[in-house]
Every structure is written in structure tokens, then in C-alpha cells.
Motif scaffolding. Sequence first.
Motif, PDB file in Angstrom:
ATOM      1  N   ASN A 134       7.179   8.269  -0.165  1.00  0.00           N
ATOM      2  CA  ASN A 134       7.679   9.305   0.743  1.00  0.00           C
ATOM      3  C   ASN A 134       7.302   9.016   2.191  1.00  0.00           C
ATOM      4  N   ALA A 135       6.125   8.405   2.396  1.00  0.00           N
ATOM      5  CA  ALA A 135       5.695   8.061   3.751  1.00  0.00           C
ATOM      6  C   ALA A 135       6.582   6.974   4.349  1.00  0.00           C
ATOM      7  N   VAL A 136       6.954   5.989   3.538  1.00  0.00           N
ATOM      8  CA  VAL A 136       7.852   4.929   4.020  1.00  0.00           C
ATOM      9  C   VAL A 136       9.220   5.515   4.351  1.00  0.00           C
ATOM     10  N   LYS A 137       9.715   6.389   3.481  1.00  0.00           N
ATOM     11  CA  LYS A 137      11.017   7.018   3.718  1.00  0.00           C
ATOM     12  C   LYS A 137      10.996   7.836   5.009  1.00  0.00           C
ATOM     13  N   GLN A 138       9.931   8.614   5.194  1.00  0.00           N
ATOM     14  CA  GLN A 138       9.833   9.489   6.361  1.00  0.00           C
ATOM     15  C   GLN A 138       9.728   8.696   7.657  1.00  0.00           C
ATOM     16  N   SER A 139       9.004   7.567   7.607  1.00  0.00           N
ATOM     17  CA  SER A 139       8.739   6.806   8.829  1.00  0.00           C
ATOM     18  C   SER A 139       9.816   5.776   9.137  1.00  0.00           C
ATOM     19  N   GLY A 140      10.797   5.636   8.247  1.00  0.00           N
ATOM     20  CA  GLY A 140      11.856   4.659   8.481  1.00  0.00           C
ATOM     21  C   GLY A 140      11.415   3.233   8.242  1.00  0.00           C
ATOM     22  N   GLY A 141      10.382   3.054   7.433  1.00  0.00           N
ATOM     23  CA  GLY A 141       9.891   1.712   7.136  1.00  0.00           C
ATOM     24  C   GLY A 141      10.810   0.972   6.184  1.00  0.00           C
ATOM     25  N   ALA A 142      10.519  -0.320   6.007  1.00  0.00           N
ATOM     26  CA  ALA A 142      11.356  -1.145   5.138  1.00  0.00           C
ATOM     27  C   ALA A 142      10.579  -1.744   3.976  1.00  0.00           C
ATOM     28  N   ARG A 143       9.244  -1.622   4.021  1.00  0.00           N
ATOM     29  CA  ARG A 143       8.424  -2.258   2.986  1.00  0.00           C
ATOM     30  C   ARG A 143       7.555  -1.221   2.278  1.00  0.00           C
ATOM     31  N   LEU A 144       7.530  -1.321   0.966  1.00  0.00           N
ATOM     32  CA  LEU A 144       6.730  -0.415   0.155  1.00  0.00           C
ATOM     33  C   LEU A 144       5.378  -1.065  -0.106  1.00  0.00           C
ATOM     34  N   PRO A 145       4.276  -0.429   0.291  1.00  0.00           N
ATOM     35  CA  PRO A 145       2.963  -1.057   0.109  1.00  0.00           C
ATOM     36  C   PRO A 145       2.534  -1.088  -1.353  1.00  0.00           C
ATOM     37  N   LEU A 146       1.663  -2.027  -1.651  1.00  0.00           N
ATOM     38  CA  LEU A 146       1.071  -2.128  -2.979  1.00  0.00           C
ATOM     39  C   LEU A 146      -0.193  -1.277  -3.010  1.00  0.00           C
ATOM     40  N   ILE A 147      -0.322  -0.433  -4.031  1.00  0.00           N
ATOM     41  CA  ILE A 147      -1.539   0.360  -4.204  1.00  0.00           C
ATOM     42  C   ILE A 147      -2.185  -0.055  -5.521  1.00  0.00           C
ATOM     43  N   ASN A 148      -3.387  -0.592  -5.421  1.00  0.00           N
ATOM     44  CA  ASN A 148      -4.086  -1.130  -6.583  1.00  0.00           C
ATOM     45  C   ASN A 148      -4.968  -0.075  -7.247  1.00  0.00           C
ATOM     46  N   LEU A 149      -5.390  -0.380  -8.463  1.00  0.00           N
ATOM     47  CA  LEU A 149      -6.379   0.454  -9.128  1.00  0.00           C
ATOM     48  C   LEU A 149      -7.703   0.366  -8.372  1.00  0.00           C
ATOM     49  N   PRO A 150      -8.508   1.420  -8.399  1.00  0.00           N
ATOM     50  CA  PRO A 150      -9.793   1.400  -7.684  1.00  0.00           C
ATOM     51  C   PRO A 150     -10.702   0.280  -8.180  1.00  0.00           C
ATOM     52  N   LEU A 151     -11.499  -0.242  -7.244  1.00  0.00           N
ATOM     53  CA  LEU A 151     -12.472  -1.287  -7.556  1.00  0.00           C
ATOM     54  C   LEU A 151     -13.861  -0.853  -7.107  1.00  0.00           C
ATOM     55  N   ASP A 152     -14.864  -1.302  -7.843  1.00  0.00           N
ATOM     56  CA  ASP A 152     -16.235  -1.143  -7.386  1.00  0.00           C
ATOM     57  C   ASP A 152     -16.436  -1.971  -6.123  1.00  0.00           C
ATOM     58  N   PHE A 153     -17.248  -1.480  -5.199  1.00  0.00           N
ATOM     59  CA  PHE A 153     -17.457  -2.146  -3.913  1.00  0.00           C
ATOM     60  C   PHE A 153     -17.837  -3.615  -4.088  1.00  0.00           C
ATOM     61  N   SER A 154     -18.794  -3.890  -4.964  1.00  0.00           N
ATOM     62  CA  SER A 154     -19.254  -5.274  -5.157  1.00  0.00           C
ATOM     63  C   SER A 154     -18.135  -6.163  -5.670  1.00  0.00           C
ATOM     64  N   GLU A 155     -17.350  -5.642  -6.592  1.00  0.00           N
ATOM     65  CA  GLU A 155     -16.235  -6.411  -7.145  1.00  0.00           C
ATOM     66  C   GLU A 155     -15.189  -6.693  -6.073  1.00  0.00           C
ATOM     67  N   ALA A 156     -14.952  -5.720  -5.209  1.00  0.00           N
ATOM     68  CA  ALA A 156     -13.935  -5.875  -4.165  1.00  0.00           C
ATOM     69  C   ALA A 156     -14.314  -6.973  -3.177  1.00  0.00           C
ATOM     70  N   ILE A 157     -15.557  -6.985  -2.714  1.00  0.00           N
ATOM     71  CA  ILE A 157     -15.929  -7.986  -1.709  1.00  0.00           C
ATOM     72  C   ILE A 157     -16.022  -9.378  -2.322  1.00  0.00           C
ATOM     73  N   GLU A 158     -16.344  -9.451  -3.610  1.00  0.00           N
ATOM     74  CA  GLU A 158     -16.410 -10.756  -4.268  1.00  0.00           C
ATOM     75  C   GLU A 158     -15.024 -11.339  -4.499  1.00  0.00           C
ATOM     76  N   LYS A 159     -14.022 -10.467  -4.657  1.00  0.00           N
ATOM     77  CA  LYS A 159     -12.661 -10.947  -4.908  1.00  0.00           C
ATOM     78  C   LYS A 159     -12.016 -11.531  -3.658  1.00  0.00           C
ATOM     79  N   LEU A 160     -12.475 -11.094  -2.492  1.00  0.00           N
ATOM     80  CA  LEU A 160     -11.917 -11.628  -1.257  1.00  0.00           C
ATOM     81  C   LEU A 160     -12.458 -13.029  -1.023  1.00  0.00           C
TER      82      LEU A 160
END
Length: 256
Positions: A134-160
Amino acid sequence: MTQFFVFKENINGNIIKIVKDEARHLFCILRKKVGEQIQVFDGSGGIYQVRVEKINQSVVETKILSKISFPEPKFKLHLFPAILKNLKMDYLIQKVVELGVEEITPLITKNTVVYLNSQASRSKVSRWQKIALNAVKQSGGARLPLINLPLDFSEAIEKLNPGQKGGINLIFWEKEKKNNLREFFSTLRSPLSTINYQLSAINLFIGPEGSFSKEEISQTKKYNFIPIGLGGHILRSETAAIVATTLVLYECNELR
């Protein structure tokens, strides 16, 4: 003009079929008729002007009249916000998607007060995806963002991958007094900078209302994270996410 979302697999030649909730909205709420023109987007950079050829509450068949293709952004902006309570998280996602964030990975940190099991996580992500759409539609955007499942902080920084060419990891912390975004990007653009300014990705980490712990900040150092302050005021987490996103896009000339 209001946009409507179409799945890429429903684009066949010069015919686009709009299905599910979007079809019901067009037929039952807006009461569109054959011959009327509407604007649709495919979530991957394509925006189409189409004419309604057939319509019912299950499917709207349209014919493409024109198409605009938006190029890939110069870099991927990936936001890692700590999970907030209910409406605060909804608001955060809505606003950063309007601004142009490409990917969102919610974080579970030491001071996070919202804990989700796997079923609740999937349910929340489904809700956040609808808010993002709905935010993309409202703002006139063209790309739909990816929303991932939540990650633990430690897991997130290690994956980068801190060594990725052009990838930068920024963690926003109210106790950081030396580094701010303006000075960071000024240094980054300097001919003497040791960081490759051909950015491929910027990863922004935003803490919960209780902030990141000192242990978490310390943990990021071995992954070459750069701590950034947002000035002398203590901001709410959702405000910090919006401010940080806006400033990064502005400094990179990507604020649309």
C-alpha cells in the motif's frame, strides 16, 4: 493517479490480468468499467498505463497502452530495524517504504520487548508486506521491497559480508558523538578515502526503544560496522529509522 499491483506472471504480451484483492477493489469498490484507463505496476520497476477490456470481481483483463521502465537503483538500501510494538512497526515500515527502502529485515535485540514465535513471525511479515504494498501504491513507486523474517541481532550481522565491494554497514547509536552522516559521506567522497565509493549496498541498523546494548555495539566492530550518531536529541526508534533513511538517500542523491 492510484496504482494497482500486478504479478509479473500475469503479464503476457500486451495483456495484463489483475487478480485477487486488486481485482475485487477495482470491481466492487471503484466500480471500474470496460474502456476505462488505470495505472498498474509490477513491483520490479515497470509502470503501465492500461485499458480495461474485461472485468469481474475475480480478474480484470487489461490491454497495455504504454509502459515506463525505471532503472535499478544505484545501490540497495537495506534497513535492519529492531522490532517495535504493533502500530509503531507498521508506521516505520510504511514510511521507509514510501522513501524507497529496498529490503527490510526486522531485528531481535537484547532490549527488544516484542518476541515472536515462528508462526507469529510469518503472520507479522504477511501484514508488513501488505503495508509495504500500500505504501508503494500511495507513493507512486515502481519497486516492491523485500521483507524478511525477523533475525536475531548476532545472526544478522554475521550474515552480512563486510568485505563485499562497495557494501557499507552503518549502525545508529545515540551514544555515538564523533561520527555523523554528513561527515561520513564527506569523508567517503574524498579522494583520500580508503572505502570504495562505488556503493552496491548500504545496510542501516536501527535499535529498539531501549537502544542497542554496549555488547551489541562492541560485537559489530569485528564486522567493520561504522557507528553513527543522529544529533543531540534522543529519537524514538521509528523516528530514527525515517530520519536515517532520509539522510542516507539525500546524501546519495537518491531521495525521490
